[in-house]
Design an enzyme around this catalytic site. Structure first.
Site, PDB file in Angstrom:
ATOM      1  N   CYS A 140       0.858  -1.195   0.000  1.00 16.35           N
ATOM      2  CA  CYS A 140       0.000   0.000   0.000  1.00 16.35           C
ATOM      3  C   CYS A 140       0.887   1.236   0.000  1.00 16.35           C
ATOM      4  CB  CYS A 140      -0.921   0.023   1.222  1.00 16.35           C
ATOM      5  SG  CYS A 140      -1.770   1.609   1.377  1.00 16.35           S
ATOM      6  N   CYS A 143       0.150   3.686   2.974  1.00  8.09           N
ATOM      7  CA  CYS A 143       0.839   3.310   4.225  1.00  8.09           C
ATOM      8  C   CYS A 143       2.336   3.204   4.010  1.00  8.09           C
ATOM      9  CB  CYS A 143       0.382   1.950   4.733  1.00  8.09           C
ATOM     10  SG  CYS A 143      -1.339   1.824   5.205  1.00  8.09           S
ATOM     11  N   CYS A 163      -6.437  -1.880   0.817  1.00  6.57           N
ATOM     12  CA  CYS A 163      -5.784  -1.631   2.109  1.00  6.57           C
ATOM     13  C   CYS A 163      -6.887  -1.324   3.131  1.00  6.57           C
ATOM     14  CB  CYS A 163      -4.846  -0.434   1.985  1.00  6.57           C
ATOM     15  SG  CYS A 163      -4.398   0.279   3.573  1.00  6.57           S
ATOM     16  N   LYS A 314     -10.617   6.720  10.863  1.00  7.20           N
ATOM     17  CA  LYS A 314      -9.438   7.498  11.228  1.00  7.20           C
ATOM     18  C   LYS A 314      -9.385   8.766  10.384  1.00  7.20           C
ATOM     19  CE  LYS A 314      -4.427   7.450  10.883  1.00  7.20           C
ATOM     20  NZ  LYS A 314      -3.496   7.295   9.785  1.00  7.20           N
ATOM     21  N   LYS A 317      -5.765  12.378   5.440  1.00  7.41           N
ATOM     22  CA  LYS A 317      -5.783  13.401   4.408  1.00  7.41           C
ATOM     23  C   LYS A 317      -6.929  13.167   3.440  1.00  7.41           C
ATOM     24  CE  LYS A 317      -1.001  14.021   5.235  1.00  7.41           C
ATOM     25  NZ  LYS A 317       0.228  13.240   5.249  1.00  7.41           N
TER      26      LYS A 317
HETATM   27  N1  MSP Z   1       5.999   8.966   8.000  1.00  8.71           N
HETATM   28  C1  MSP Z   1       5.372   7.995   8.814  1.00  8.71           C
HETATM   29  C2  MSP Z   1       5.975   7.986  10.216  1.00  8.71           C
HETATM   30  C3  MSP Z   1       7.451   7.709  10.250  1.00  8.71           C
HETATM   31  S1  MSP Z   1       8.096   7.755  11.850  1.00  8.71           S
HETATM   32  C4  MSP Z   1       9.634   7.140  11.702  1.00  8.71           C
HETATM   33  C5  MSP Z   1       3.871   8.327   8.923  1.00  8.71           C
HETATM   34  N2  MSP Z   1       3.531   9.585   8.685  1.00  8.71           N
HETATM   35  S2  MSP Z   1       2.030  10.150   8.722  1.00  8.71           S
HETATM   36  O1  MSP Z   1       2.166  11.529   8.352  1.00  8.71           O
HETATM   37  O2  MSP Z   1       1.184   9.365   7.888  1.00  8.71           O
HETATM   38  O3  MSP Z   1       1.454  10.016  10.142  1.00  8.71           O
HETATM   39  C6  MSP Z   1       2.223  10.003  11.278  1.00  8.71           C
HETATM   40  C7  MSP Z   1       1.449  10.078  12.547  1.00  8.71           C
HETATM   41  O4  MSP Z   1       0.511  11.152  12.565  1.00  8.71           O
HETATM   42  C8  MSP Z   1       0.564   8.944  12.997  1.00  8.71           C
HETATM   43  O5  MSP Z   1       1.105   7.787  13.392  1.00  8.71           O
HETATM   44  C9  MSP Z   1      -0.039   9.636  14.193  1.00  8.71           C
HETATM   45  O6  MSP Z   1       0.885   9.793  15.195  1.00  8.71           O
HETATM   46  C10 MSP Z   1      -0.414  10.947  13.575  1.00  8.71           C
HETATM   47  N3  MSP Z   1      -1.752  10.857  13.041  1.00  8.71           N
HETATM   48  C11 MSP Z   1      -2.123  10.876  11.733  1.00  8.71           C
HETATM   49  N4  MSP Z   1      -3.483  10.800  11.660  1.00  8.71           N
HETATM   50  C12 MSP Z   1      -3.986  10.720  12.906  1.00  8.71           C
HETATM   51  C13 MSP Z   1      -5.270  10.690  13.442  1.00  8.71           C
HETATM   52  N5  MSP Z   1      -6.361  10.703  12.709  1.00  8.71           N
HETATM   53  N6  MSP Z   1      -5.383  10.666  14.780  1.00  8.71           N
HETATM   54  C14 MSP Z   1      -4.288  10.696  15.607  1.00  8.71           C
HETATM   55  N7  MSP Z   1      -3.070  10.715  15.137  1.00  8.71           N
HETATM   56  C15 MSP Z   1      -2.877  10.693  13.804  1.00  8.71           C
HETATM   57  O7  MSP Z   1       3.097   7.448   9.249  1.00  8.71           O
END
Ligand code: MSP
Length: 539
Positions: A140, A143, A163, A314, A317
Site C-alpha cells: 500500500c 501506508c 488496504c 481514522k 488526508k
Molecule cells: N511517516 C510515517 C511515520 C514515520 S516515523 C519514523 C507516517 N507519517 S504520517 O504523516 O502518515 O502520520 C504520522 C502520525 O501522525 C501517525 O502515526 C499519528 O501519530 C499521527 N496521526 C495521523 N493521523 C492521525 C489521526 N487521525 N489521529 C491521531 N493521530 C494521527 O506514518
C-alpha cells in the site's frame, strides 16, 4: 519554534529526557491528527523541562518514498522542491503557530541524515544481517507498507484487494530486493518485551504487538529498485532504501549517532517515542530489531496514541472534515486548542472531535471556571487593596484545605502527565483544584467580609484574597506546559515576575510550595484569559 530552542541539553553527560514524534509524510499539509501527537509531545516535554530536567524534543518530516514522489510528479515539480515547499509553507509554520517548542527538526532528505543512514545499513550488511532475495506481494503506497494477504479487504473485482486503512487498492510488487533478517529477532524481541513490561504502552498496544511477534516474523524487504526517490544502498546503488527503514533512523541521526558521540550518549536511548497506533509495529518490532542488529540500546518506551476519528474512520488526508487546525485556533485560540484534545480524549484511545463539545468545554472549564476566577480575584484585589496583594495573616481550616488541595493536585498532575502520559487525568486534577478555589471563594464570600472595616475583617479579607491569588500563582505554573500564553498572561496579572522571576523558571515542585507569591505584588486586571466565543463560522 523549530530548531532554535536554547533550553535544550546543556552540560555534559547526564541523560536527557528525549521525546520524539513520528516524522510526518509531507505529501500534504498537516491535519488535526498530526497536530494531536505533536501537541502531546510538546506538553510532555514542557512538563519535564518544568521539573528542571534536561529535555530534548524532536519532530520532523519523512520525505522519501513513492507516495511523496508521485505527489510531486502530479504537481509538476521535483520531489525535493515539493518537500521544501511543504516543510517551509505548511509544516514548520503550523508548529510555530501551535507554540511547539521542539529542539530540532529533522528532514530525511538532509545530508546529516542520509549519510548516517548509509553507514547504518552498510554496517548491517557487513554483519550479514541483510541479504538479496526476491519479493512478491501486495503493497500500500498510502501506508508505504508491505501487506499480508490476510490484512486486506475485498475490492470491486475478484482480483482487487484494498488496504484496510486507506480503502484503496494495493499494488502488486514483484522485485528483486534486499532483505533484513527480521525473522531471527522474534525470540529476542519477546524476551525484551518480557523484561521491559513498560516498553509498549498502553496495554492494548502491547498485547497487539505480542500477538504479532508470537507468530513467525517474516524477513523484511528493505529496498526498492523500481524508482529512485530514496537513500541509495551504498553497496548497490540501483536500490534505494525502503522508506520506513530510512525514516526510523531519524531518531538516532538527529541525536548525533555517528556524528557527535557525546551528544548521542546523552540523548540515546530515547525516553519516549510517541506514535499513532497505526505505526506501532514499525516502532515496537522493526525498529527494535534494527537496533539490536546494530548493537545499539533500545528506546525506553513506545507510547501509542489513539486516532482522531471522523464519521467512525481514522481522520486522514483523504477523509478530512475540511477543518484545519488553524480553523479551530482562529475561533478558540491556540491555548484552548492545545488544551481541548488532551483533556477531552483519554490518551491511547480513539476519540471524535466535535465543535459542540469543544465549545462546551471552552465555556465551562476555561472561561467560567478558570478565566472568571482569575479576573474576579484580580478585580477584588484592585477594589479592596488598590491592586497591592495583601499578606495572609488570618489563615485557618478553610485555607489549610486549599493548601492540601493544591498539594494533591500537583502530585497527581505530576504523576499523570509527567509519568503516565495521562494528560486528561492530569488536567482533570488541576481543574479539580480550580473548582475547589472557586468553591472556597463562594463559601468565604469576600464581598461580604469587605463590609467589615474592623482590623479582623480586613485581615480576613486579606487572607481570602491572598489564598485565591496564591492558588492562581500555582495554577499558572501547572498550566504553563499546556497553555503557555494564557499562563504568561496570568503570571503578569498576578505581578509574580517581580518577586519570583520568569514563569519559565518555575518548577513543578515549586508549584506546591505554598506562600511563594510575595505580599506586595502588584495585581492588575489583565486581558480576559478566555474571551466569549464568536458565533460558529458557517461551514
Ligand atoms: N511517516 C510515517 C511515520 C514515520 S516515523 C519514523 C507516517 N507519517 S504520517 O504523516 O502518515 O502520520 C504520522 C502520525 O501522525 C501517525 O502515526 C499519528 O501519530 C499521527 N496521526 C495521523 N493521523 C492521525 C489521526 N487521525 N489521529 C491521531 N493521530 C494521527 O506514518
Amino acid at each position: 519554534m523549530a530548531a532554535t530552542a536554547d533550553h535544550s541539553t546543556t552540560g555534559a553527560s547526564a541523560p536527557a529526557y528525549y521525546v520524539s514524534t513520528p516524522i510526518y509524510y509531507v505529501n500534504d499539509r498537516p491535519h488535526l491528527g498530526h497536530a494531536y501527537t505533536t501537541v502531546a509531545g510538546d506538553v510532555l516535554t514542557r512538563w519535564h523541562r518544568q521539573r528542571g530536567e534536561k529535555v530534548w524534543y524532536l519532530t520532523g518530516t519523512d520525505e522519501h518514498g513513492q507516495k511523496i514522489m508521485r505527489t510531486a510528479e502530479a504537481n509538476g515539480v521535483t520531489p525535493q522542491e515539493w518537500c521544501d515547499k511543504l516543510v517551509e509553507e505548511a509544516w514548520k509554520p503550523l508548529w510555530e503557530h501551535l507554540e511547539i517548542a521542539n529542539d530540532d527538526f529533522i528532514r530525511t532528505t538532509q545530508q546529516r541524515h542520509t549519510d548516517r543512514v548509509q553507514e547504518f545499513v552498510q554496517d548491517l550488511y557487513d554483519k550479514g544481517e541483510i541479504y538479496k532475495g526476491g519479493y512478491s506481494g501486495p503493497y500500500c503506497v498510502g501506508c508505504e507498507e508491505f501487506k499480508l494477504p490476510a490484512e486486506l479487504l475485498d475490492g470491486a473485482t475478484a482480483d482487487e484487494k484494498l488496504c484496510a486503512v486507506h480503502k484503496r487498492p494495493v499494488e502488486w510488487l514483484e522485485e528483486e530486493n534486499y532483505f533484513f533478517r527480521l525473522s531471527a529477532y522474534g525470540p529476542k524481541l519477546l524476551e525484551f518485551y518480557a523484561a521491559n513490561p513498560d516498553f509498549i504502552q498502553p496495554a492494548s498496544a502491547r498485547n497487539e504487538v505480542l500477538r504479532f511477534v508470537e507468530q513467525d516474523l517474516k524477513d523484511l524487504s528493505i529496498s526498492r529498485s523500481t524508482f529512485n526517490w530514496g537513500v541509495p544502498l551504498p553497496w548497490d546503488e540501483k536500490h534505494v532504501l525502503y522508506v520506513w527503514v530510512d525514516a526510523l533512523q531519524n531518531y538516532i541521526t538527529a541525536a548525533g549517532y555517528g556524528s557527535d558521540p557525546e551528544r548521542f550518549a546523552e540523548l540515546w536511548p530515547a525516553s519516549v517515542h510517541l506514535v499513532g497506533k497505526d505505526i506501532l509495529r514499525f516502532h515496537a518490532v522493526i525498529w527494535p530489531a534494527m537496533l539490536m542488529a546494530a548493537g545499539l540500546p533500545l528506546p525506553k518506551r513506545v507510547v501509542a496514541n489513539g486516532w482522531l476519528m471522523v464519521g467512525g474512520e481514522k481522520m486522514s488526508k483523504s477523509n478530512l472534515t475540511g477543518i484545519a487546525p488553524t480553523d479551530l485556533t482562529s475561533h478558540f485560540g491556540v491555548d484552548a486548542y492545545r488544551y481541548y484534545f488532551l483533556r477531552a480524549i483519554p490518551f491511547g484511545t480513539d476519540g471524535s472531535f466535535s465543535w459542540e463539545d469543544f465549545t462546551a468545554r471552552y465555556t465551562s472549564e476555561l472561561a467560567n471556571d478558570f478565566g472568571n476566577l482569575a479576573s474576579r480575584v484580580a478585580a477584588m484585589v484592585g477594589k479592596y487593596f488598590d491592586g497591592v496583594l495583601p499578606a495572609a495573616t488570618a489563615s485557618g481550616e478553610a485555607e489549610k484545605a486549599v493548601q492540601d488541595g493544591l498539594a494533591a493536585a500537583v502530585a497527581a498532575a505530576d504523576r499523570k502527565i509527567g509519568e503516565d502520559l495521562d494528560f486528561a487525568g492530569g488536567l482533570a486534577a488541576i481543574f479539580e483544584f480550580v473548582k475547589q478555589v472557586n468553591g472556597y471563594i463562594s463559601d468565604q464570600e469576600p464581598w461580604k467580609v469587605a463590609k467589615d472595616d474592623s482590623a479582623e475583617g480586613r485581615a480576613r479579607l486579606a487572607t481570602i484574597l491572598y489564598t485565591a491569588a496564591e492558588s492562581l500563582r500555582a495554577t499558572a505554573v501547572l498550566l504553563n506546559p499546556v497553555m503557555p500564553s494564557t499562563a504568561e498572561k496570568l503570571w503578569a496579572s498576578l505581578g509574580a515576575e517581580a518577586g519570583l522571576g520568569a514563569l519559565a523558571a518555575q518548577t513543578v515542585a515549586g508549584a506546591a510550595d505554598w506562600g511563594r507569591l510575595p505580599a506586595g505584588a502588584t495585581v492588575t486586571k489583565g486581558a480576559i484569559l478566555f474571551p466569549r466565543l464568536e458565533e460558529k463560522p458557517a461551514s
